[in-house]
Motif scaffolding. Sequence first.
Motif, PDB file in Angstrom:
ATOM      1  N   THR A 162       0.815  -1.217   0.000  1.00 46.29           N
ATOM      2  CA  THR A 162       0.000   0.000   0.000  1.00 46.29           C
ATOM      3  C   THR A 162       0.851   1.269   0.000  1.00 46.29           C
ATOM      4  OG1 THR A 162      -0.203  -0.106   2.414  1.00 46.29           O
ATOM      5  CG2 THR A 162      -1.986  -1.080   1.107  1.00 46.29           C
ATOM      6  N   ASP A 163       2.114   1.166   0.411  1.00 43.54           N
ATOM      7  CA  ASP A 163       2.990   2.344   0.390  1.00 43.54           C
ATOM      8  C   ASP A 163       3.772   2.462  -0.915  1.00 43.54           C
ATOM      9  OD1 ASP A 163       4.944   0.393   0.622  1.00 43.54           O
ATOM     10  OD2 ASP A 163       5.629   1.015   2.608  1.00 43.54           O
ATOM     11  N   GLY A 164       3.455   1.608  -1.895  1.00 48.03           N
ATOM     12  CA  GLY A 164       4.077   1.691  -3.211  1.00 48.03           C
ATOM     13  C   GLY A 164       5.247   0.765  -3.436  1.00 48.03           C
ATOM     14  N   ARG A 165       5.805   0.197  -2.380  1.00 49.61           N
ATOM     15  CA  ARG A 165       6.933  -0.716  -2.538  1.00 49.61           C
ATOM     16  C   ARG A 165       6.466  -2.058  -3.081  1.00 49.61           C
ATOM     17  NH1 ARG A 165       9.570  -0.968   3.215  1.00 49.61           N
ATOM     18  NH2 ARG A 165       7.387  -0.787   3.800  1.00 49.61           N
ATOM     19  N   ALA A 166       7.409  -2.795  -3.636  1.00 48.65           N
ATOM     20  CA  ALA A 166       7.143  -4.151  -4.096  1.00 48.65           C
ATOM     21  C   ALA A 166       7.632  -5.124  -3.023  1.00 48.65           C
ATOM     22  CB  ALA A 166       7.864  -4.425  -5.412  1.00 48.65           C
ATOM     23  N   GLY A 167       6.950  -6.230  -2.920  1.00 55.12           N
ATOM     24  CA  GLY A 167       7.341  -7.248  -1.951  1.00 55.12           C
ATOM     25  C   GLY A 167       6.903  -8.611  -2.433  1.00 55.12           C
ATOM     26  N   SER A 168       7.065  -9.594  -1.576  1.00 60.05           N
ATOM     27  CA  SER A 168       6.627 -10.956  -1.864  1.00 60.05           C
ATOM     28  C   SER A 168       5.953 -11.530  -0.638  1.00 60.05           C
ATOM     29  CB  SER A 168       7.814 -11.853  -2.217  1.00 60.05           C
ATOM     30  OG  SER A 168       8.418 -11.436  -3.411  1.00 60.05           O
ATOM     31  N   VAL A 169       4.923 -12.320  -0.886  1.00 61.55           N
ATOM     32  CA  VAL A 169       4.287 -13.088   0.171  1.00 61.55           C
ATOM     33  C   VAL A 169       4.878 -14.488   0.107  1.00 61.55           C
ATOM     34  CG1 VAL A 169       2.127 -14.086   0.991  1.00 61.55           C
ATOM     35  CG2 VAL A 169       2.148 -11.805   0.012  1.00 61.55           C
ATOM     36  N   VAL A 170       5.236 -15.040   1.261  1.00 57.92           N
ATOM     37  CA  VAL A 170       5.783 -16.383   1.329  1.00 57.92           C
ATOM     38  C   VAL A 170       4.895 -17.202   2.262  1.00 57.92           C
ATOM     39  CG1 VAL A 170       7.797 -17.780   1.920  1.00 57.92           C
ATOM     40  CG2 VAL A 170       8.116 -15.469   1.002  1.00 57.92           C
ATOM     41  N   PRO A 189       6.177 -11.329   9.818  1.00 57.01           N
ATOM     42  CA  PRO A 189       5.021 -12.226   9.811  1.00 57.01           C
ATOM     43  C   PRO A 189       3.804 -11.521   9.217  1.00 57.01           C
ATOM     44  CG  PRO A 189       6.123 -12.293  11.944  1.00 57.01           C
ATOM     45  CD  PRO A 189       6.747 -11.167  11.159  1.00 57.01           C
ATOM     46  N   LEU A 190       2.993 -12.264   8.499  1.00 60.16           N
ATOM     47  CA  LEU A 190       1.827 -11.678   7.850  1.00 60.16           C
ATOM     48  C   LEU A 190       0.945 -10.935   8.846  1.00 60.16           C
ATOM     49  CD1 LEU A 190       0.253 -11.383   5.192  1.00 60.16           C
ATOM     50  CD2 LEU A 190      -1.023 -13.417   5.870  1.00 60.16           C
ATOM     51  N   THR A 191       0.755 -11.493  10.029  1.00 60.69           N
ATOM     52  CA  THR A 191      -0.124 -10.868  11.021  1.00 60.69           C
ATOM     53  C   THR A 191       0.366  -9.495  11.458  1.00 60.69           C
ATOM     54  OG1 THR A 191       1.008 -12.043  12.804  1.00 60.69           O
ATOM     55  CG2 THR A 191      -0.986 -13.068  11.900  1.00 60.69           C
ATOM     56  N   GLU A 192       1.649  -9.209  11.290  1.00 63.67           N
ATOM     57  CA  GLU A 192       2.209  -7.917  11.678  1.00 63.67           C
ATOM     58  C   GLU A 192       2.338  -6.950  10.502  1.00 63.67           C
ATOM     59  OE1 GLU A 192       5.870  -8.471  13.818  1.00 63.67           O
ATOM     60  OE2 GLU A 192       5.000 -10.088  15.020  1.00 63.67           O
ATOM     61  N   SER A 193       1.946  -7.397   9.296  1.00 63.69           N
ATOM     62  CA  SER A 193       2.136  -6.547   8.126  1.00 63.69           C
ATOM     63  C   SER A 193       0.846  -6.354   7.330  1.00 63.69           C
ATOM     64  CB  SER A 193       3.220  -7.148   7.228  1.00 63.69           C
ATOM     65  OG  SER A 193       2.905  -8.481   6.884  1.00 63.69           O
ATOM     66  N   LEU A 194      -0.294  -6.622   7.936  1.00 64.44           N
ATOM     67  CA  LEU A 194      -1.572  -6.493   7.229  1.00 64.44           C
ATOM     68  C   LEU A 194      -1.825  -5.063   6.749  1.00 64.44           C
ATOM     69  CD1 LEU A 194      -3.815  -8.781   9.442  1.00 64.44           C
ATOM     70  CD2 LEU A 194      -2.730  -9.323   7.247  1.00 64.44           C
ATOM     71  N   HIS A 195      -1.315  -4.074   7.474  1.00 63.87           N
ATOM     72  CA  HIS A 195      -1.500  -2.681   7.077  1.00 63.87           C
ATOM     73  C   HIS A 195      -0.809  -2.337   5.754  1.00 63.87           C
ATOM     74  CE1 HIS A 195       2.357  -2.728   9.164  1.00 63.87           C
ATOM     75  NE2 HIS A 195       2.638  -1.592   8.541  1.00 63.87           N
ATOM     76  N   LEU A 196       0.089  -3.200   5.299  1.00 64.42           N
ATOM     77  CA  LEU A 196       0.806  -2.967   4.045  1.00 64.42           C
ATOM     78  C   LEU A 196       0.124  -3.610   2.840  1.00 64.42           C
ATOM     79  CD1 LEU A 196       4.442  -3.525   5.340  1.00 64.42           C
ATOM     80  CD2 LEU A 196       3.367  -1.345   4.736  1.00 64.42           C
ATOM     81  N   LEU A 197      -1.001  -4.301   3.076  1.00 62.58           N
ATOM     82  CA  LEU A 197      -1.703  -5.019   2.015  1.00 62.58           C
ATOM     83  C   LEU A 197      -3.136  -4.525   1.890  1.00 62.58           C
ATOM     84  CD1 LEU A 197      -0.477  -8.569   3.049  1.00 62.58           C
ATOM     85  CD2 LEU A 197       0.317  -7.275   1.064  1.00 62.58           C
ATOM     86  N   SER A 198      -3.679  -4.648   0.700  1.00 59.32           N
ATOM     87  CA  SER A 198      -5.089  -4.294   0.484  1.00 59.32           C
ATOM     88  C   SER A 198      -5.963  -5.438   1.012  1.00 59.32           C
ATOM     89  CB  SER A 198      -5.360  -4.080  -1.000  1.00 59.32           C
ATOM     90  OG  SER A 198      -5.353  -5.319  -1.684  1.00 59.32           O
ATOM     91  N   PRO A 199      -7.219  -5.159   1.308  1.00 63.22           N
ATOM     92  CA  PRO A 199      -8.124  -6.229   1.749  1.00 63.22           C
ATOM     93  C   PRO A 199      -8.223  -7.379   0.743  1.00 63.22           C
ATOM     94  CG  PRO A 199      -9.098  -4.102   2.222  1.00 63.22           C
ATOM     95  CD  PRO A 199      -7.863  -3.846   1.396  1.00 63.22           C
ATOM     96  N   VAL A 200      -8.217  -7.069  -0.540  1.00 57.95           N
ATOM     97  CA  VAL A 200      -8.290  -8.111  -1.567  1.00 57.95           C
ATOM     98  C   VAL A 200      -7.060  -9.014  -1.502  1.00 57.95           C
ATOM     99  CG1 VAL A 200      -8.292  -8.520  -4.065  1.00 57.95           C
ATOM    100  CG2 VAL A 200      -9.761  -6.753  -3.089  1.00 57.95           C
ATOM    101  N   GLN A 201      -5.879  -8.424  -1.320  1.00 56.08           N
ATOM    102  CA  GLN A 201      -4.655  -9.219  -1.210  1.00 56.08           C
ATOM    103  C   GLN A 201      -4.696 -10.110   0.029  1.00 56.08           C
ATOM    104  OE1 GLN A 201      -2.074  -5.766  -1.243  1.00 56.08           O
ATOM    105  NE2 GLN A 201      -1.071  -6.506  -3.116  1.00 56.08           N
ATOM    106  N   ILE A 202      -5.156  -9.576   1.136  1.00 55.71           N
ATOM    107  CA  ILE A 202      -5.218 -10.350   2.380  1.00 55.71           C
ATOM    108  C   ILE A 202      -6.130 -11.556   2.207  1.00 55.71           C
ATOM    109  CG2 ILE A 202      -5.946 -10.316   4.802  1.00 55.71           C
ATOM    110  CD1 ILE A 202      -5.105  -7.294   4.766  1.00 55.71           C
TER     111      ILE A 202
END
Length: 89
Positions: free
Chosen positions: A17-25, A52-65
Amino acid sequence: MKWKRQGEALLAPVKLTDGRAGSVVLVGARENPKGAALVFSGGTESDVETVPLTESLHLLSPVQIIEILCMQERVYGTSGLTPPAQFAE
């Protein structure tokens, strides 16, 4: 999301959501606190953060989550959801 298998893990690129690229593992079921993580650049080229995903939910859109949680359940969960054909074991 474009998921691919790498060993026992599933990976997909994400735009944060802040514009950076990342990866989900994904490496395990939702009940496992370390079953899903977000990996992204921490600011410098050599600085990589794994959160951990639970600590980074604010960086993802609801659809991604939702897609991440559904894929995690389909591949590693015990709910009986059918795994995608390309990741069925």
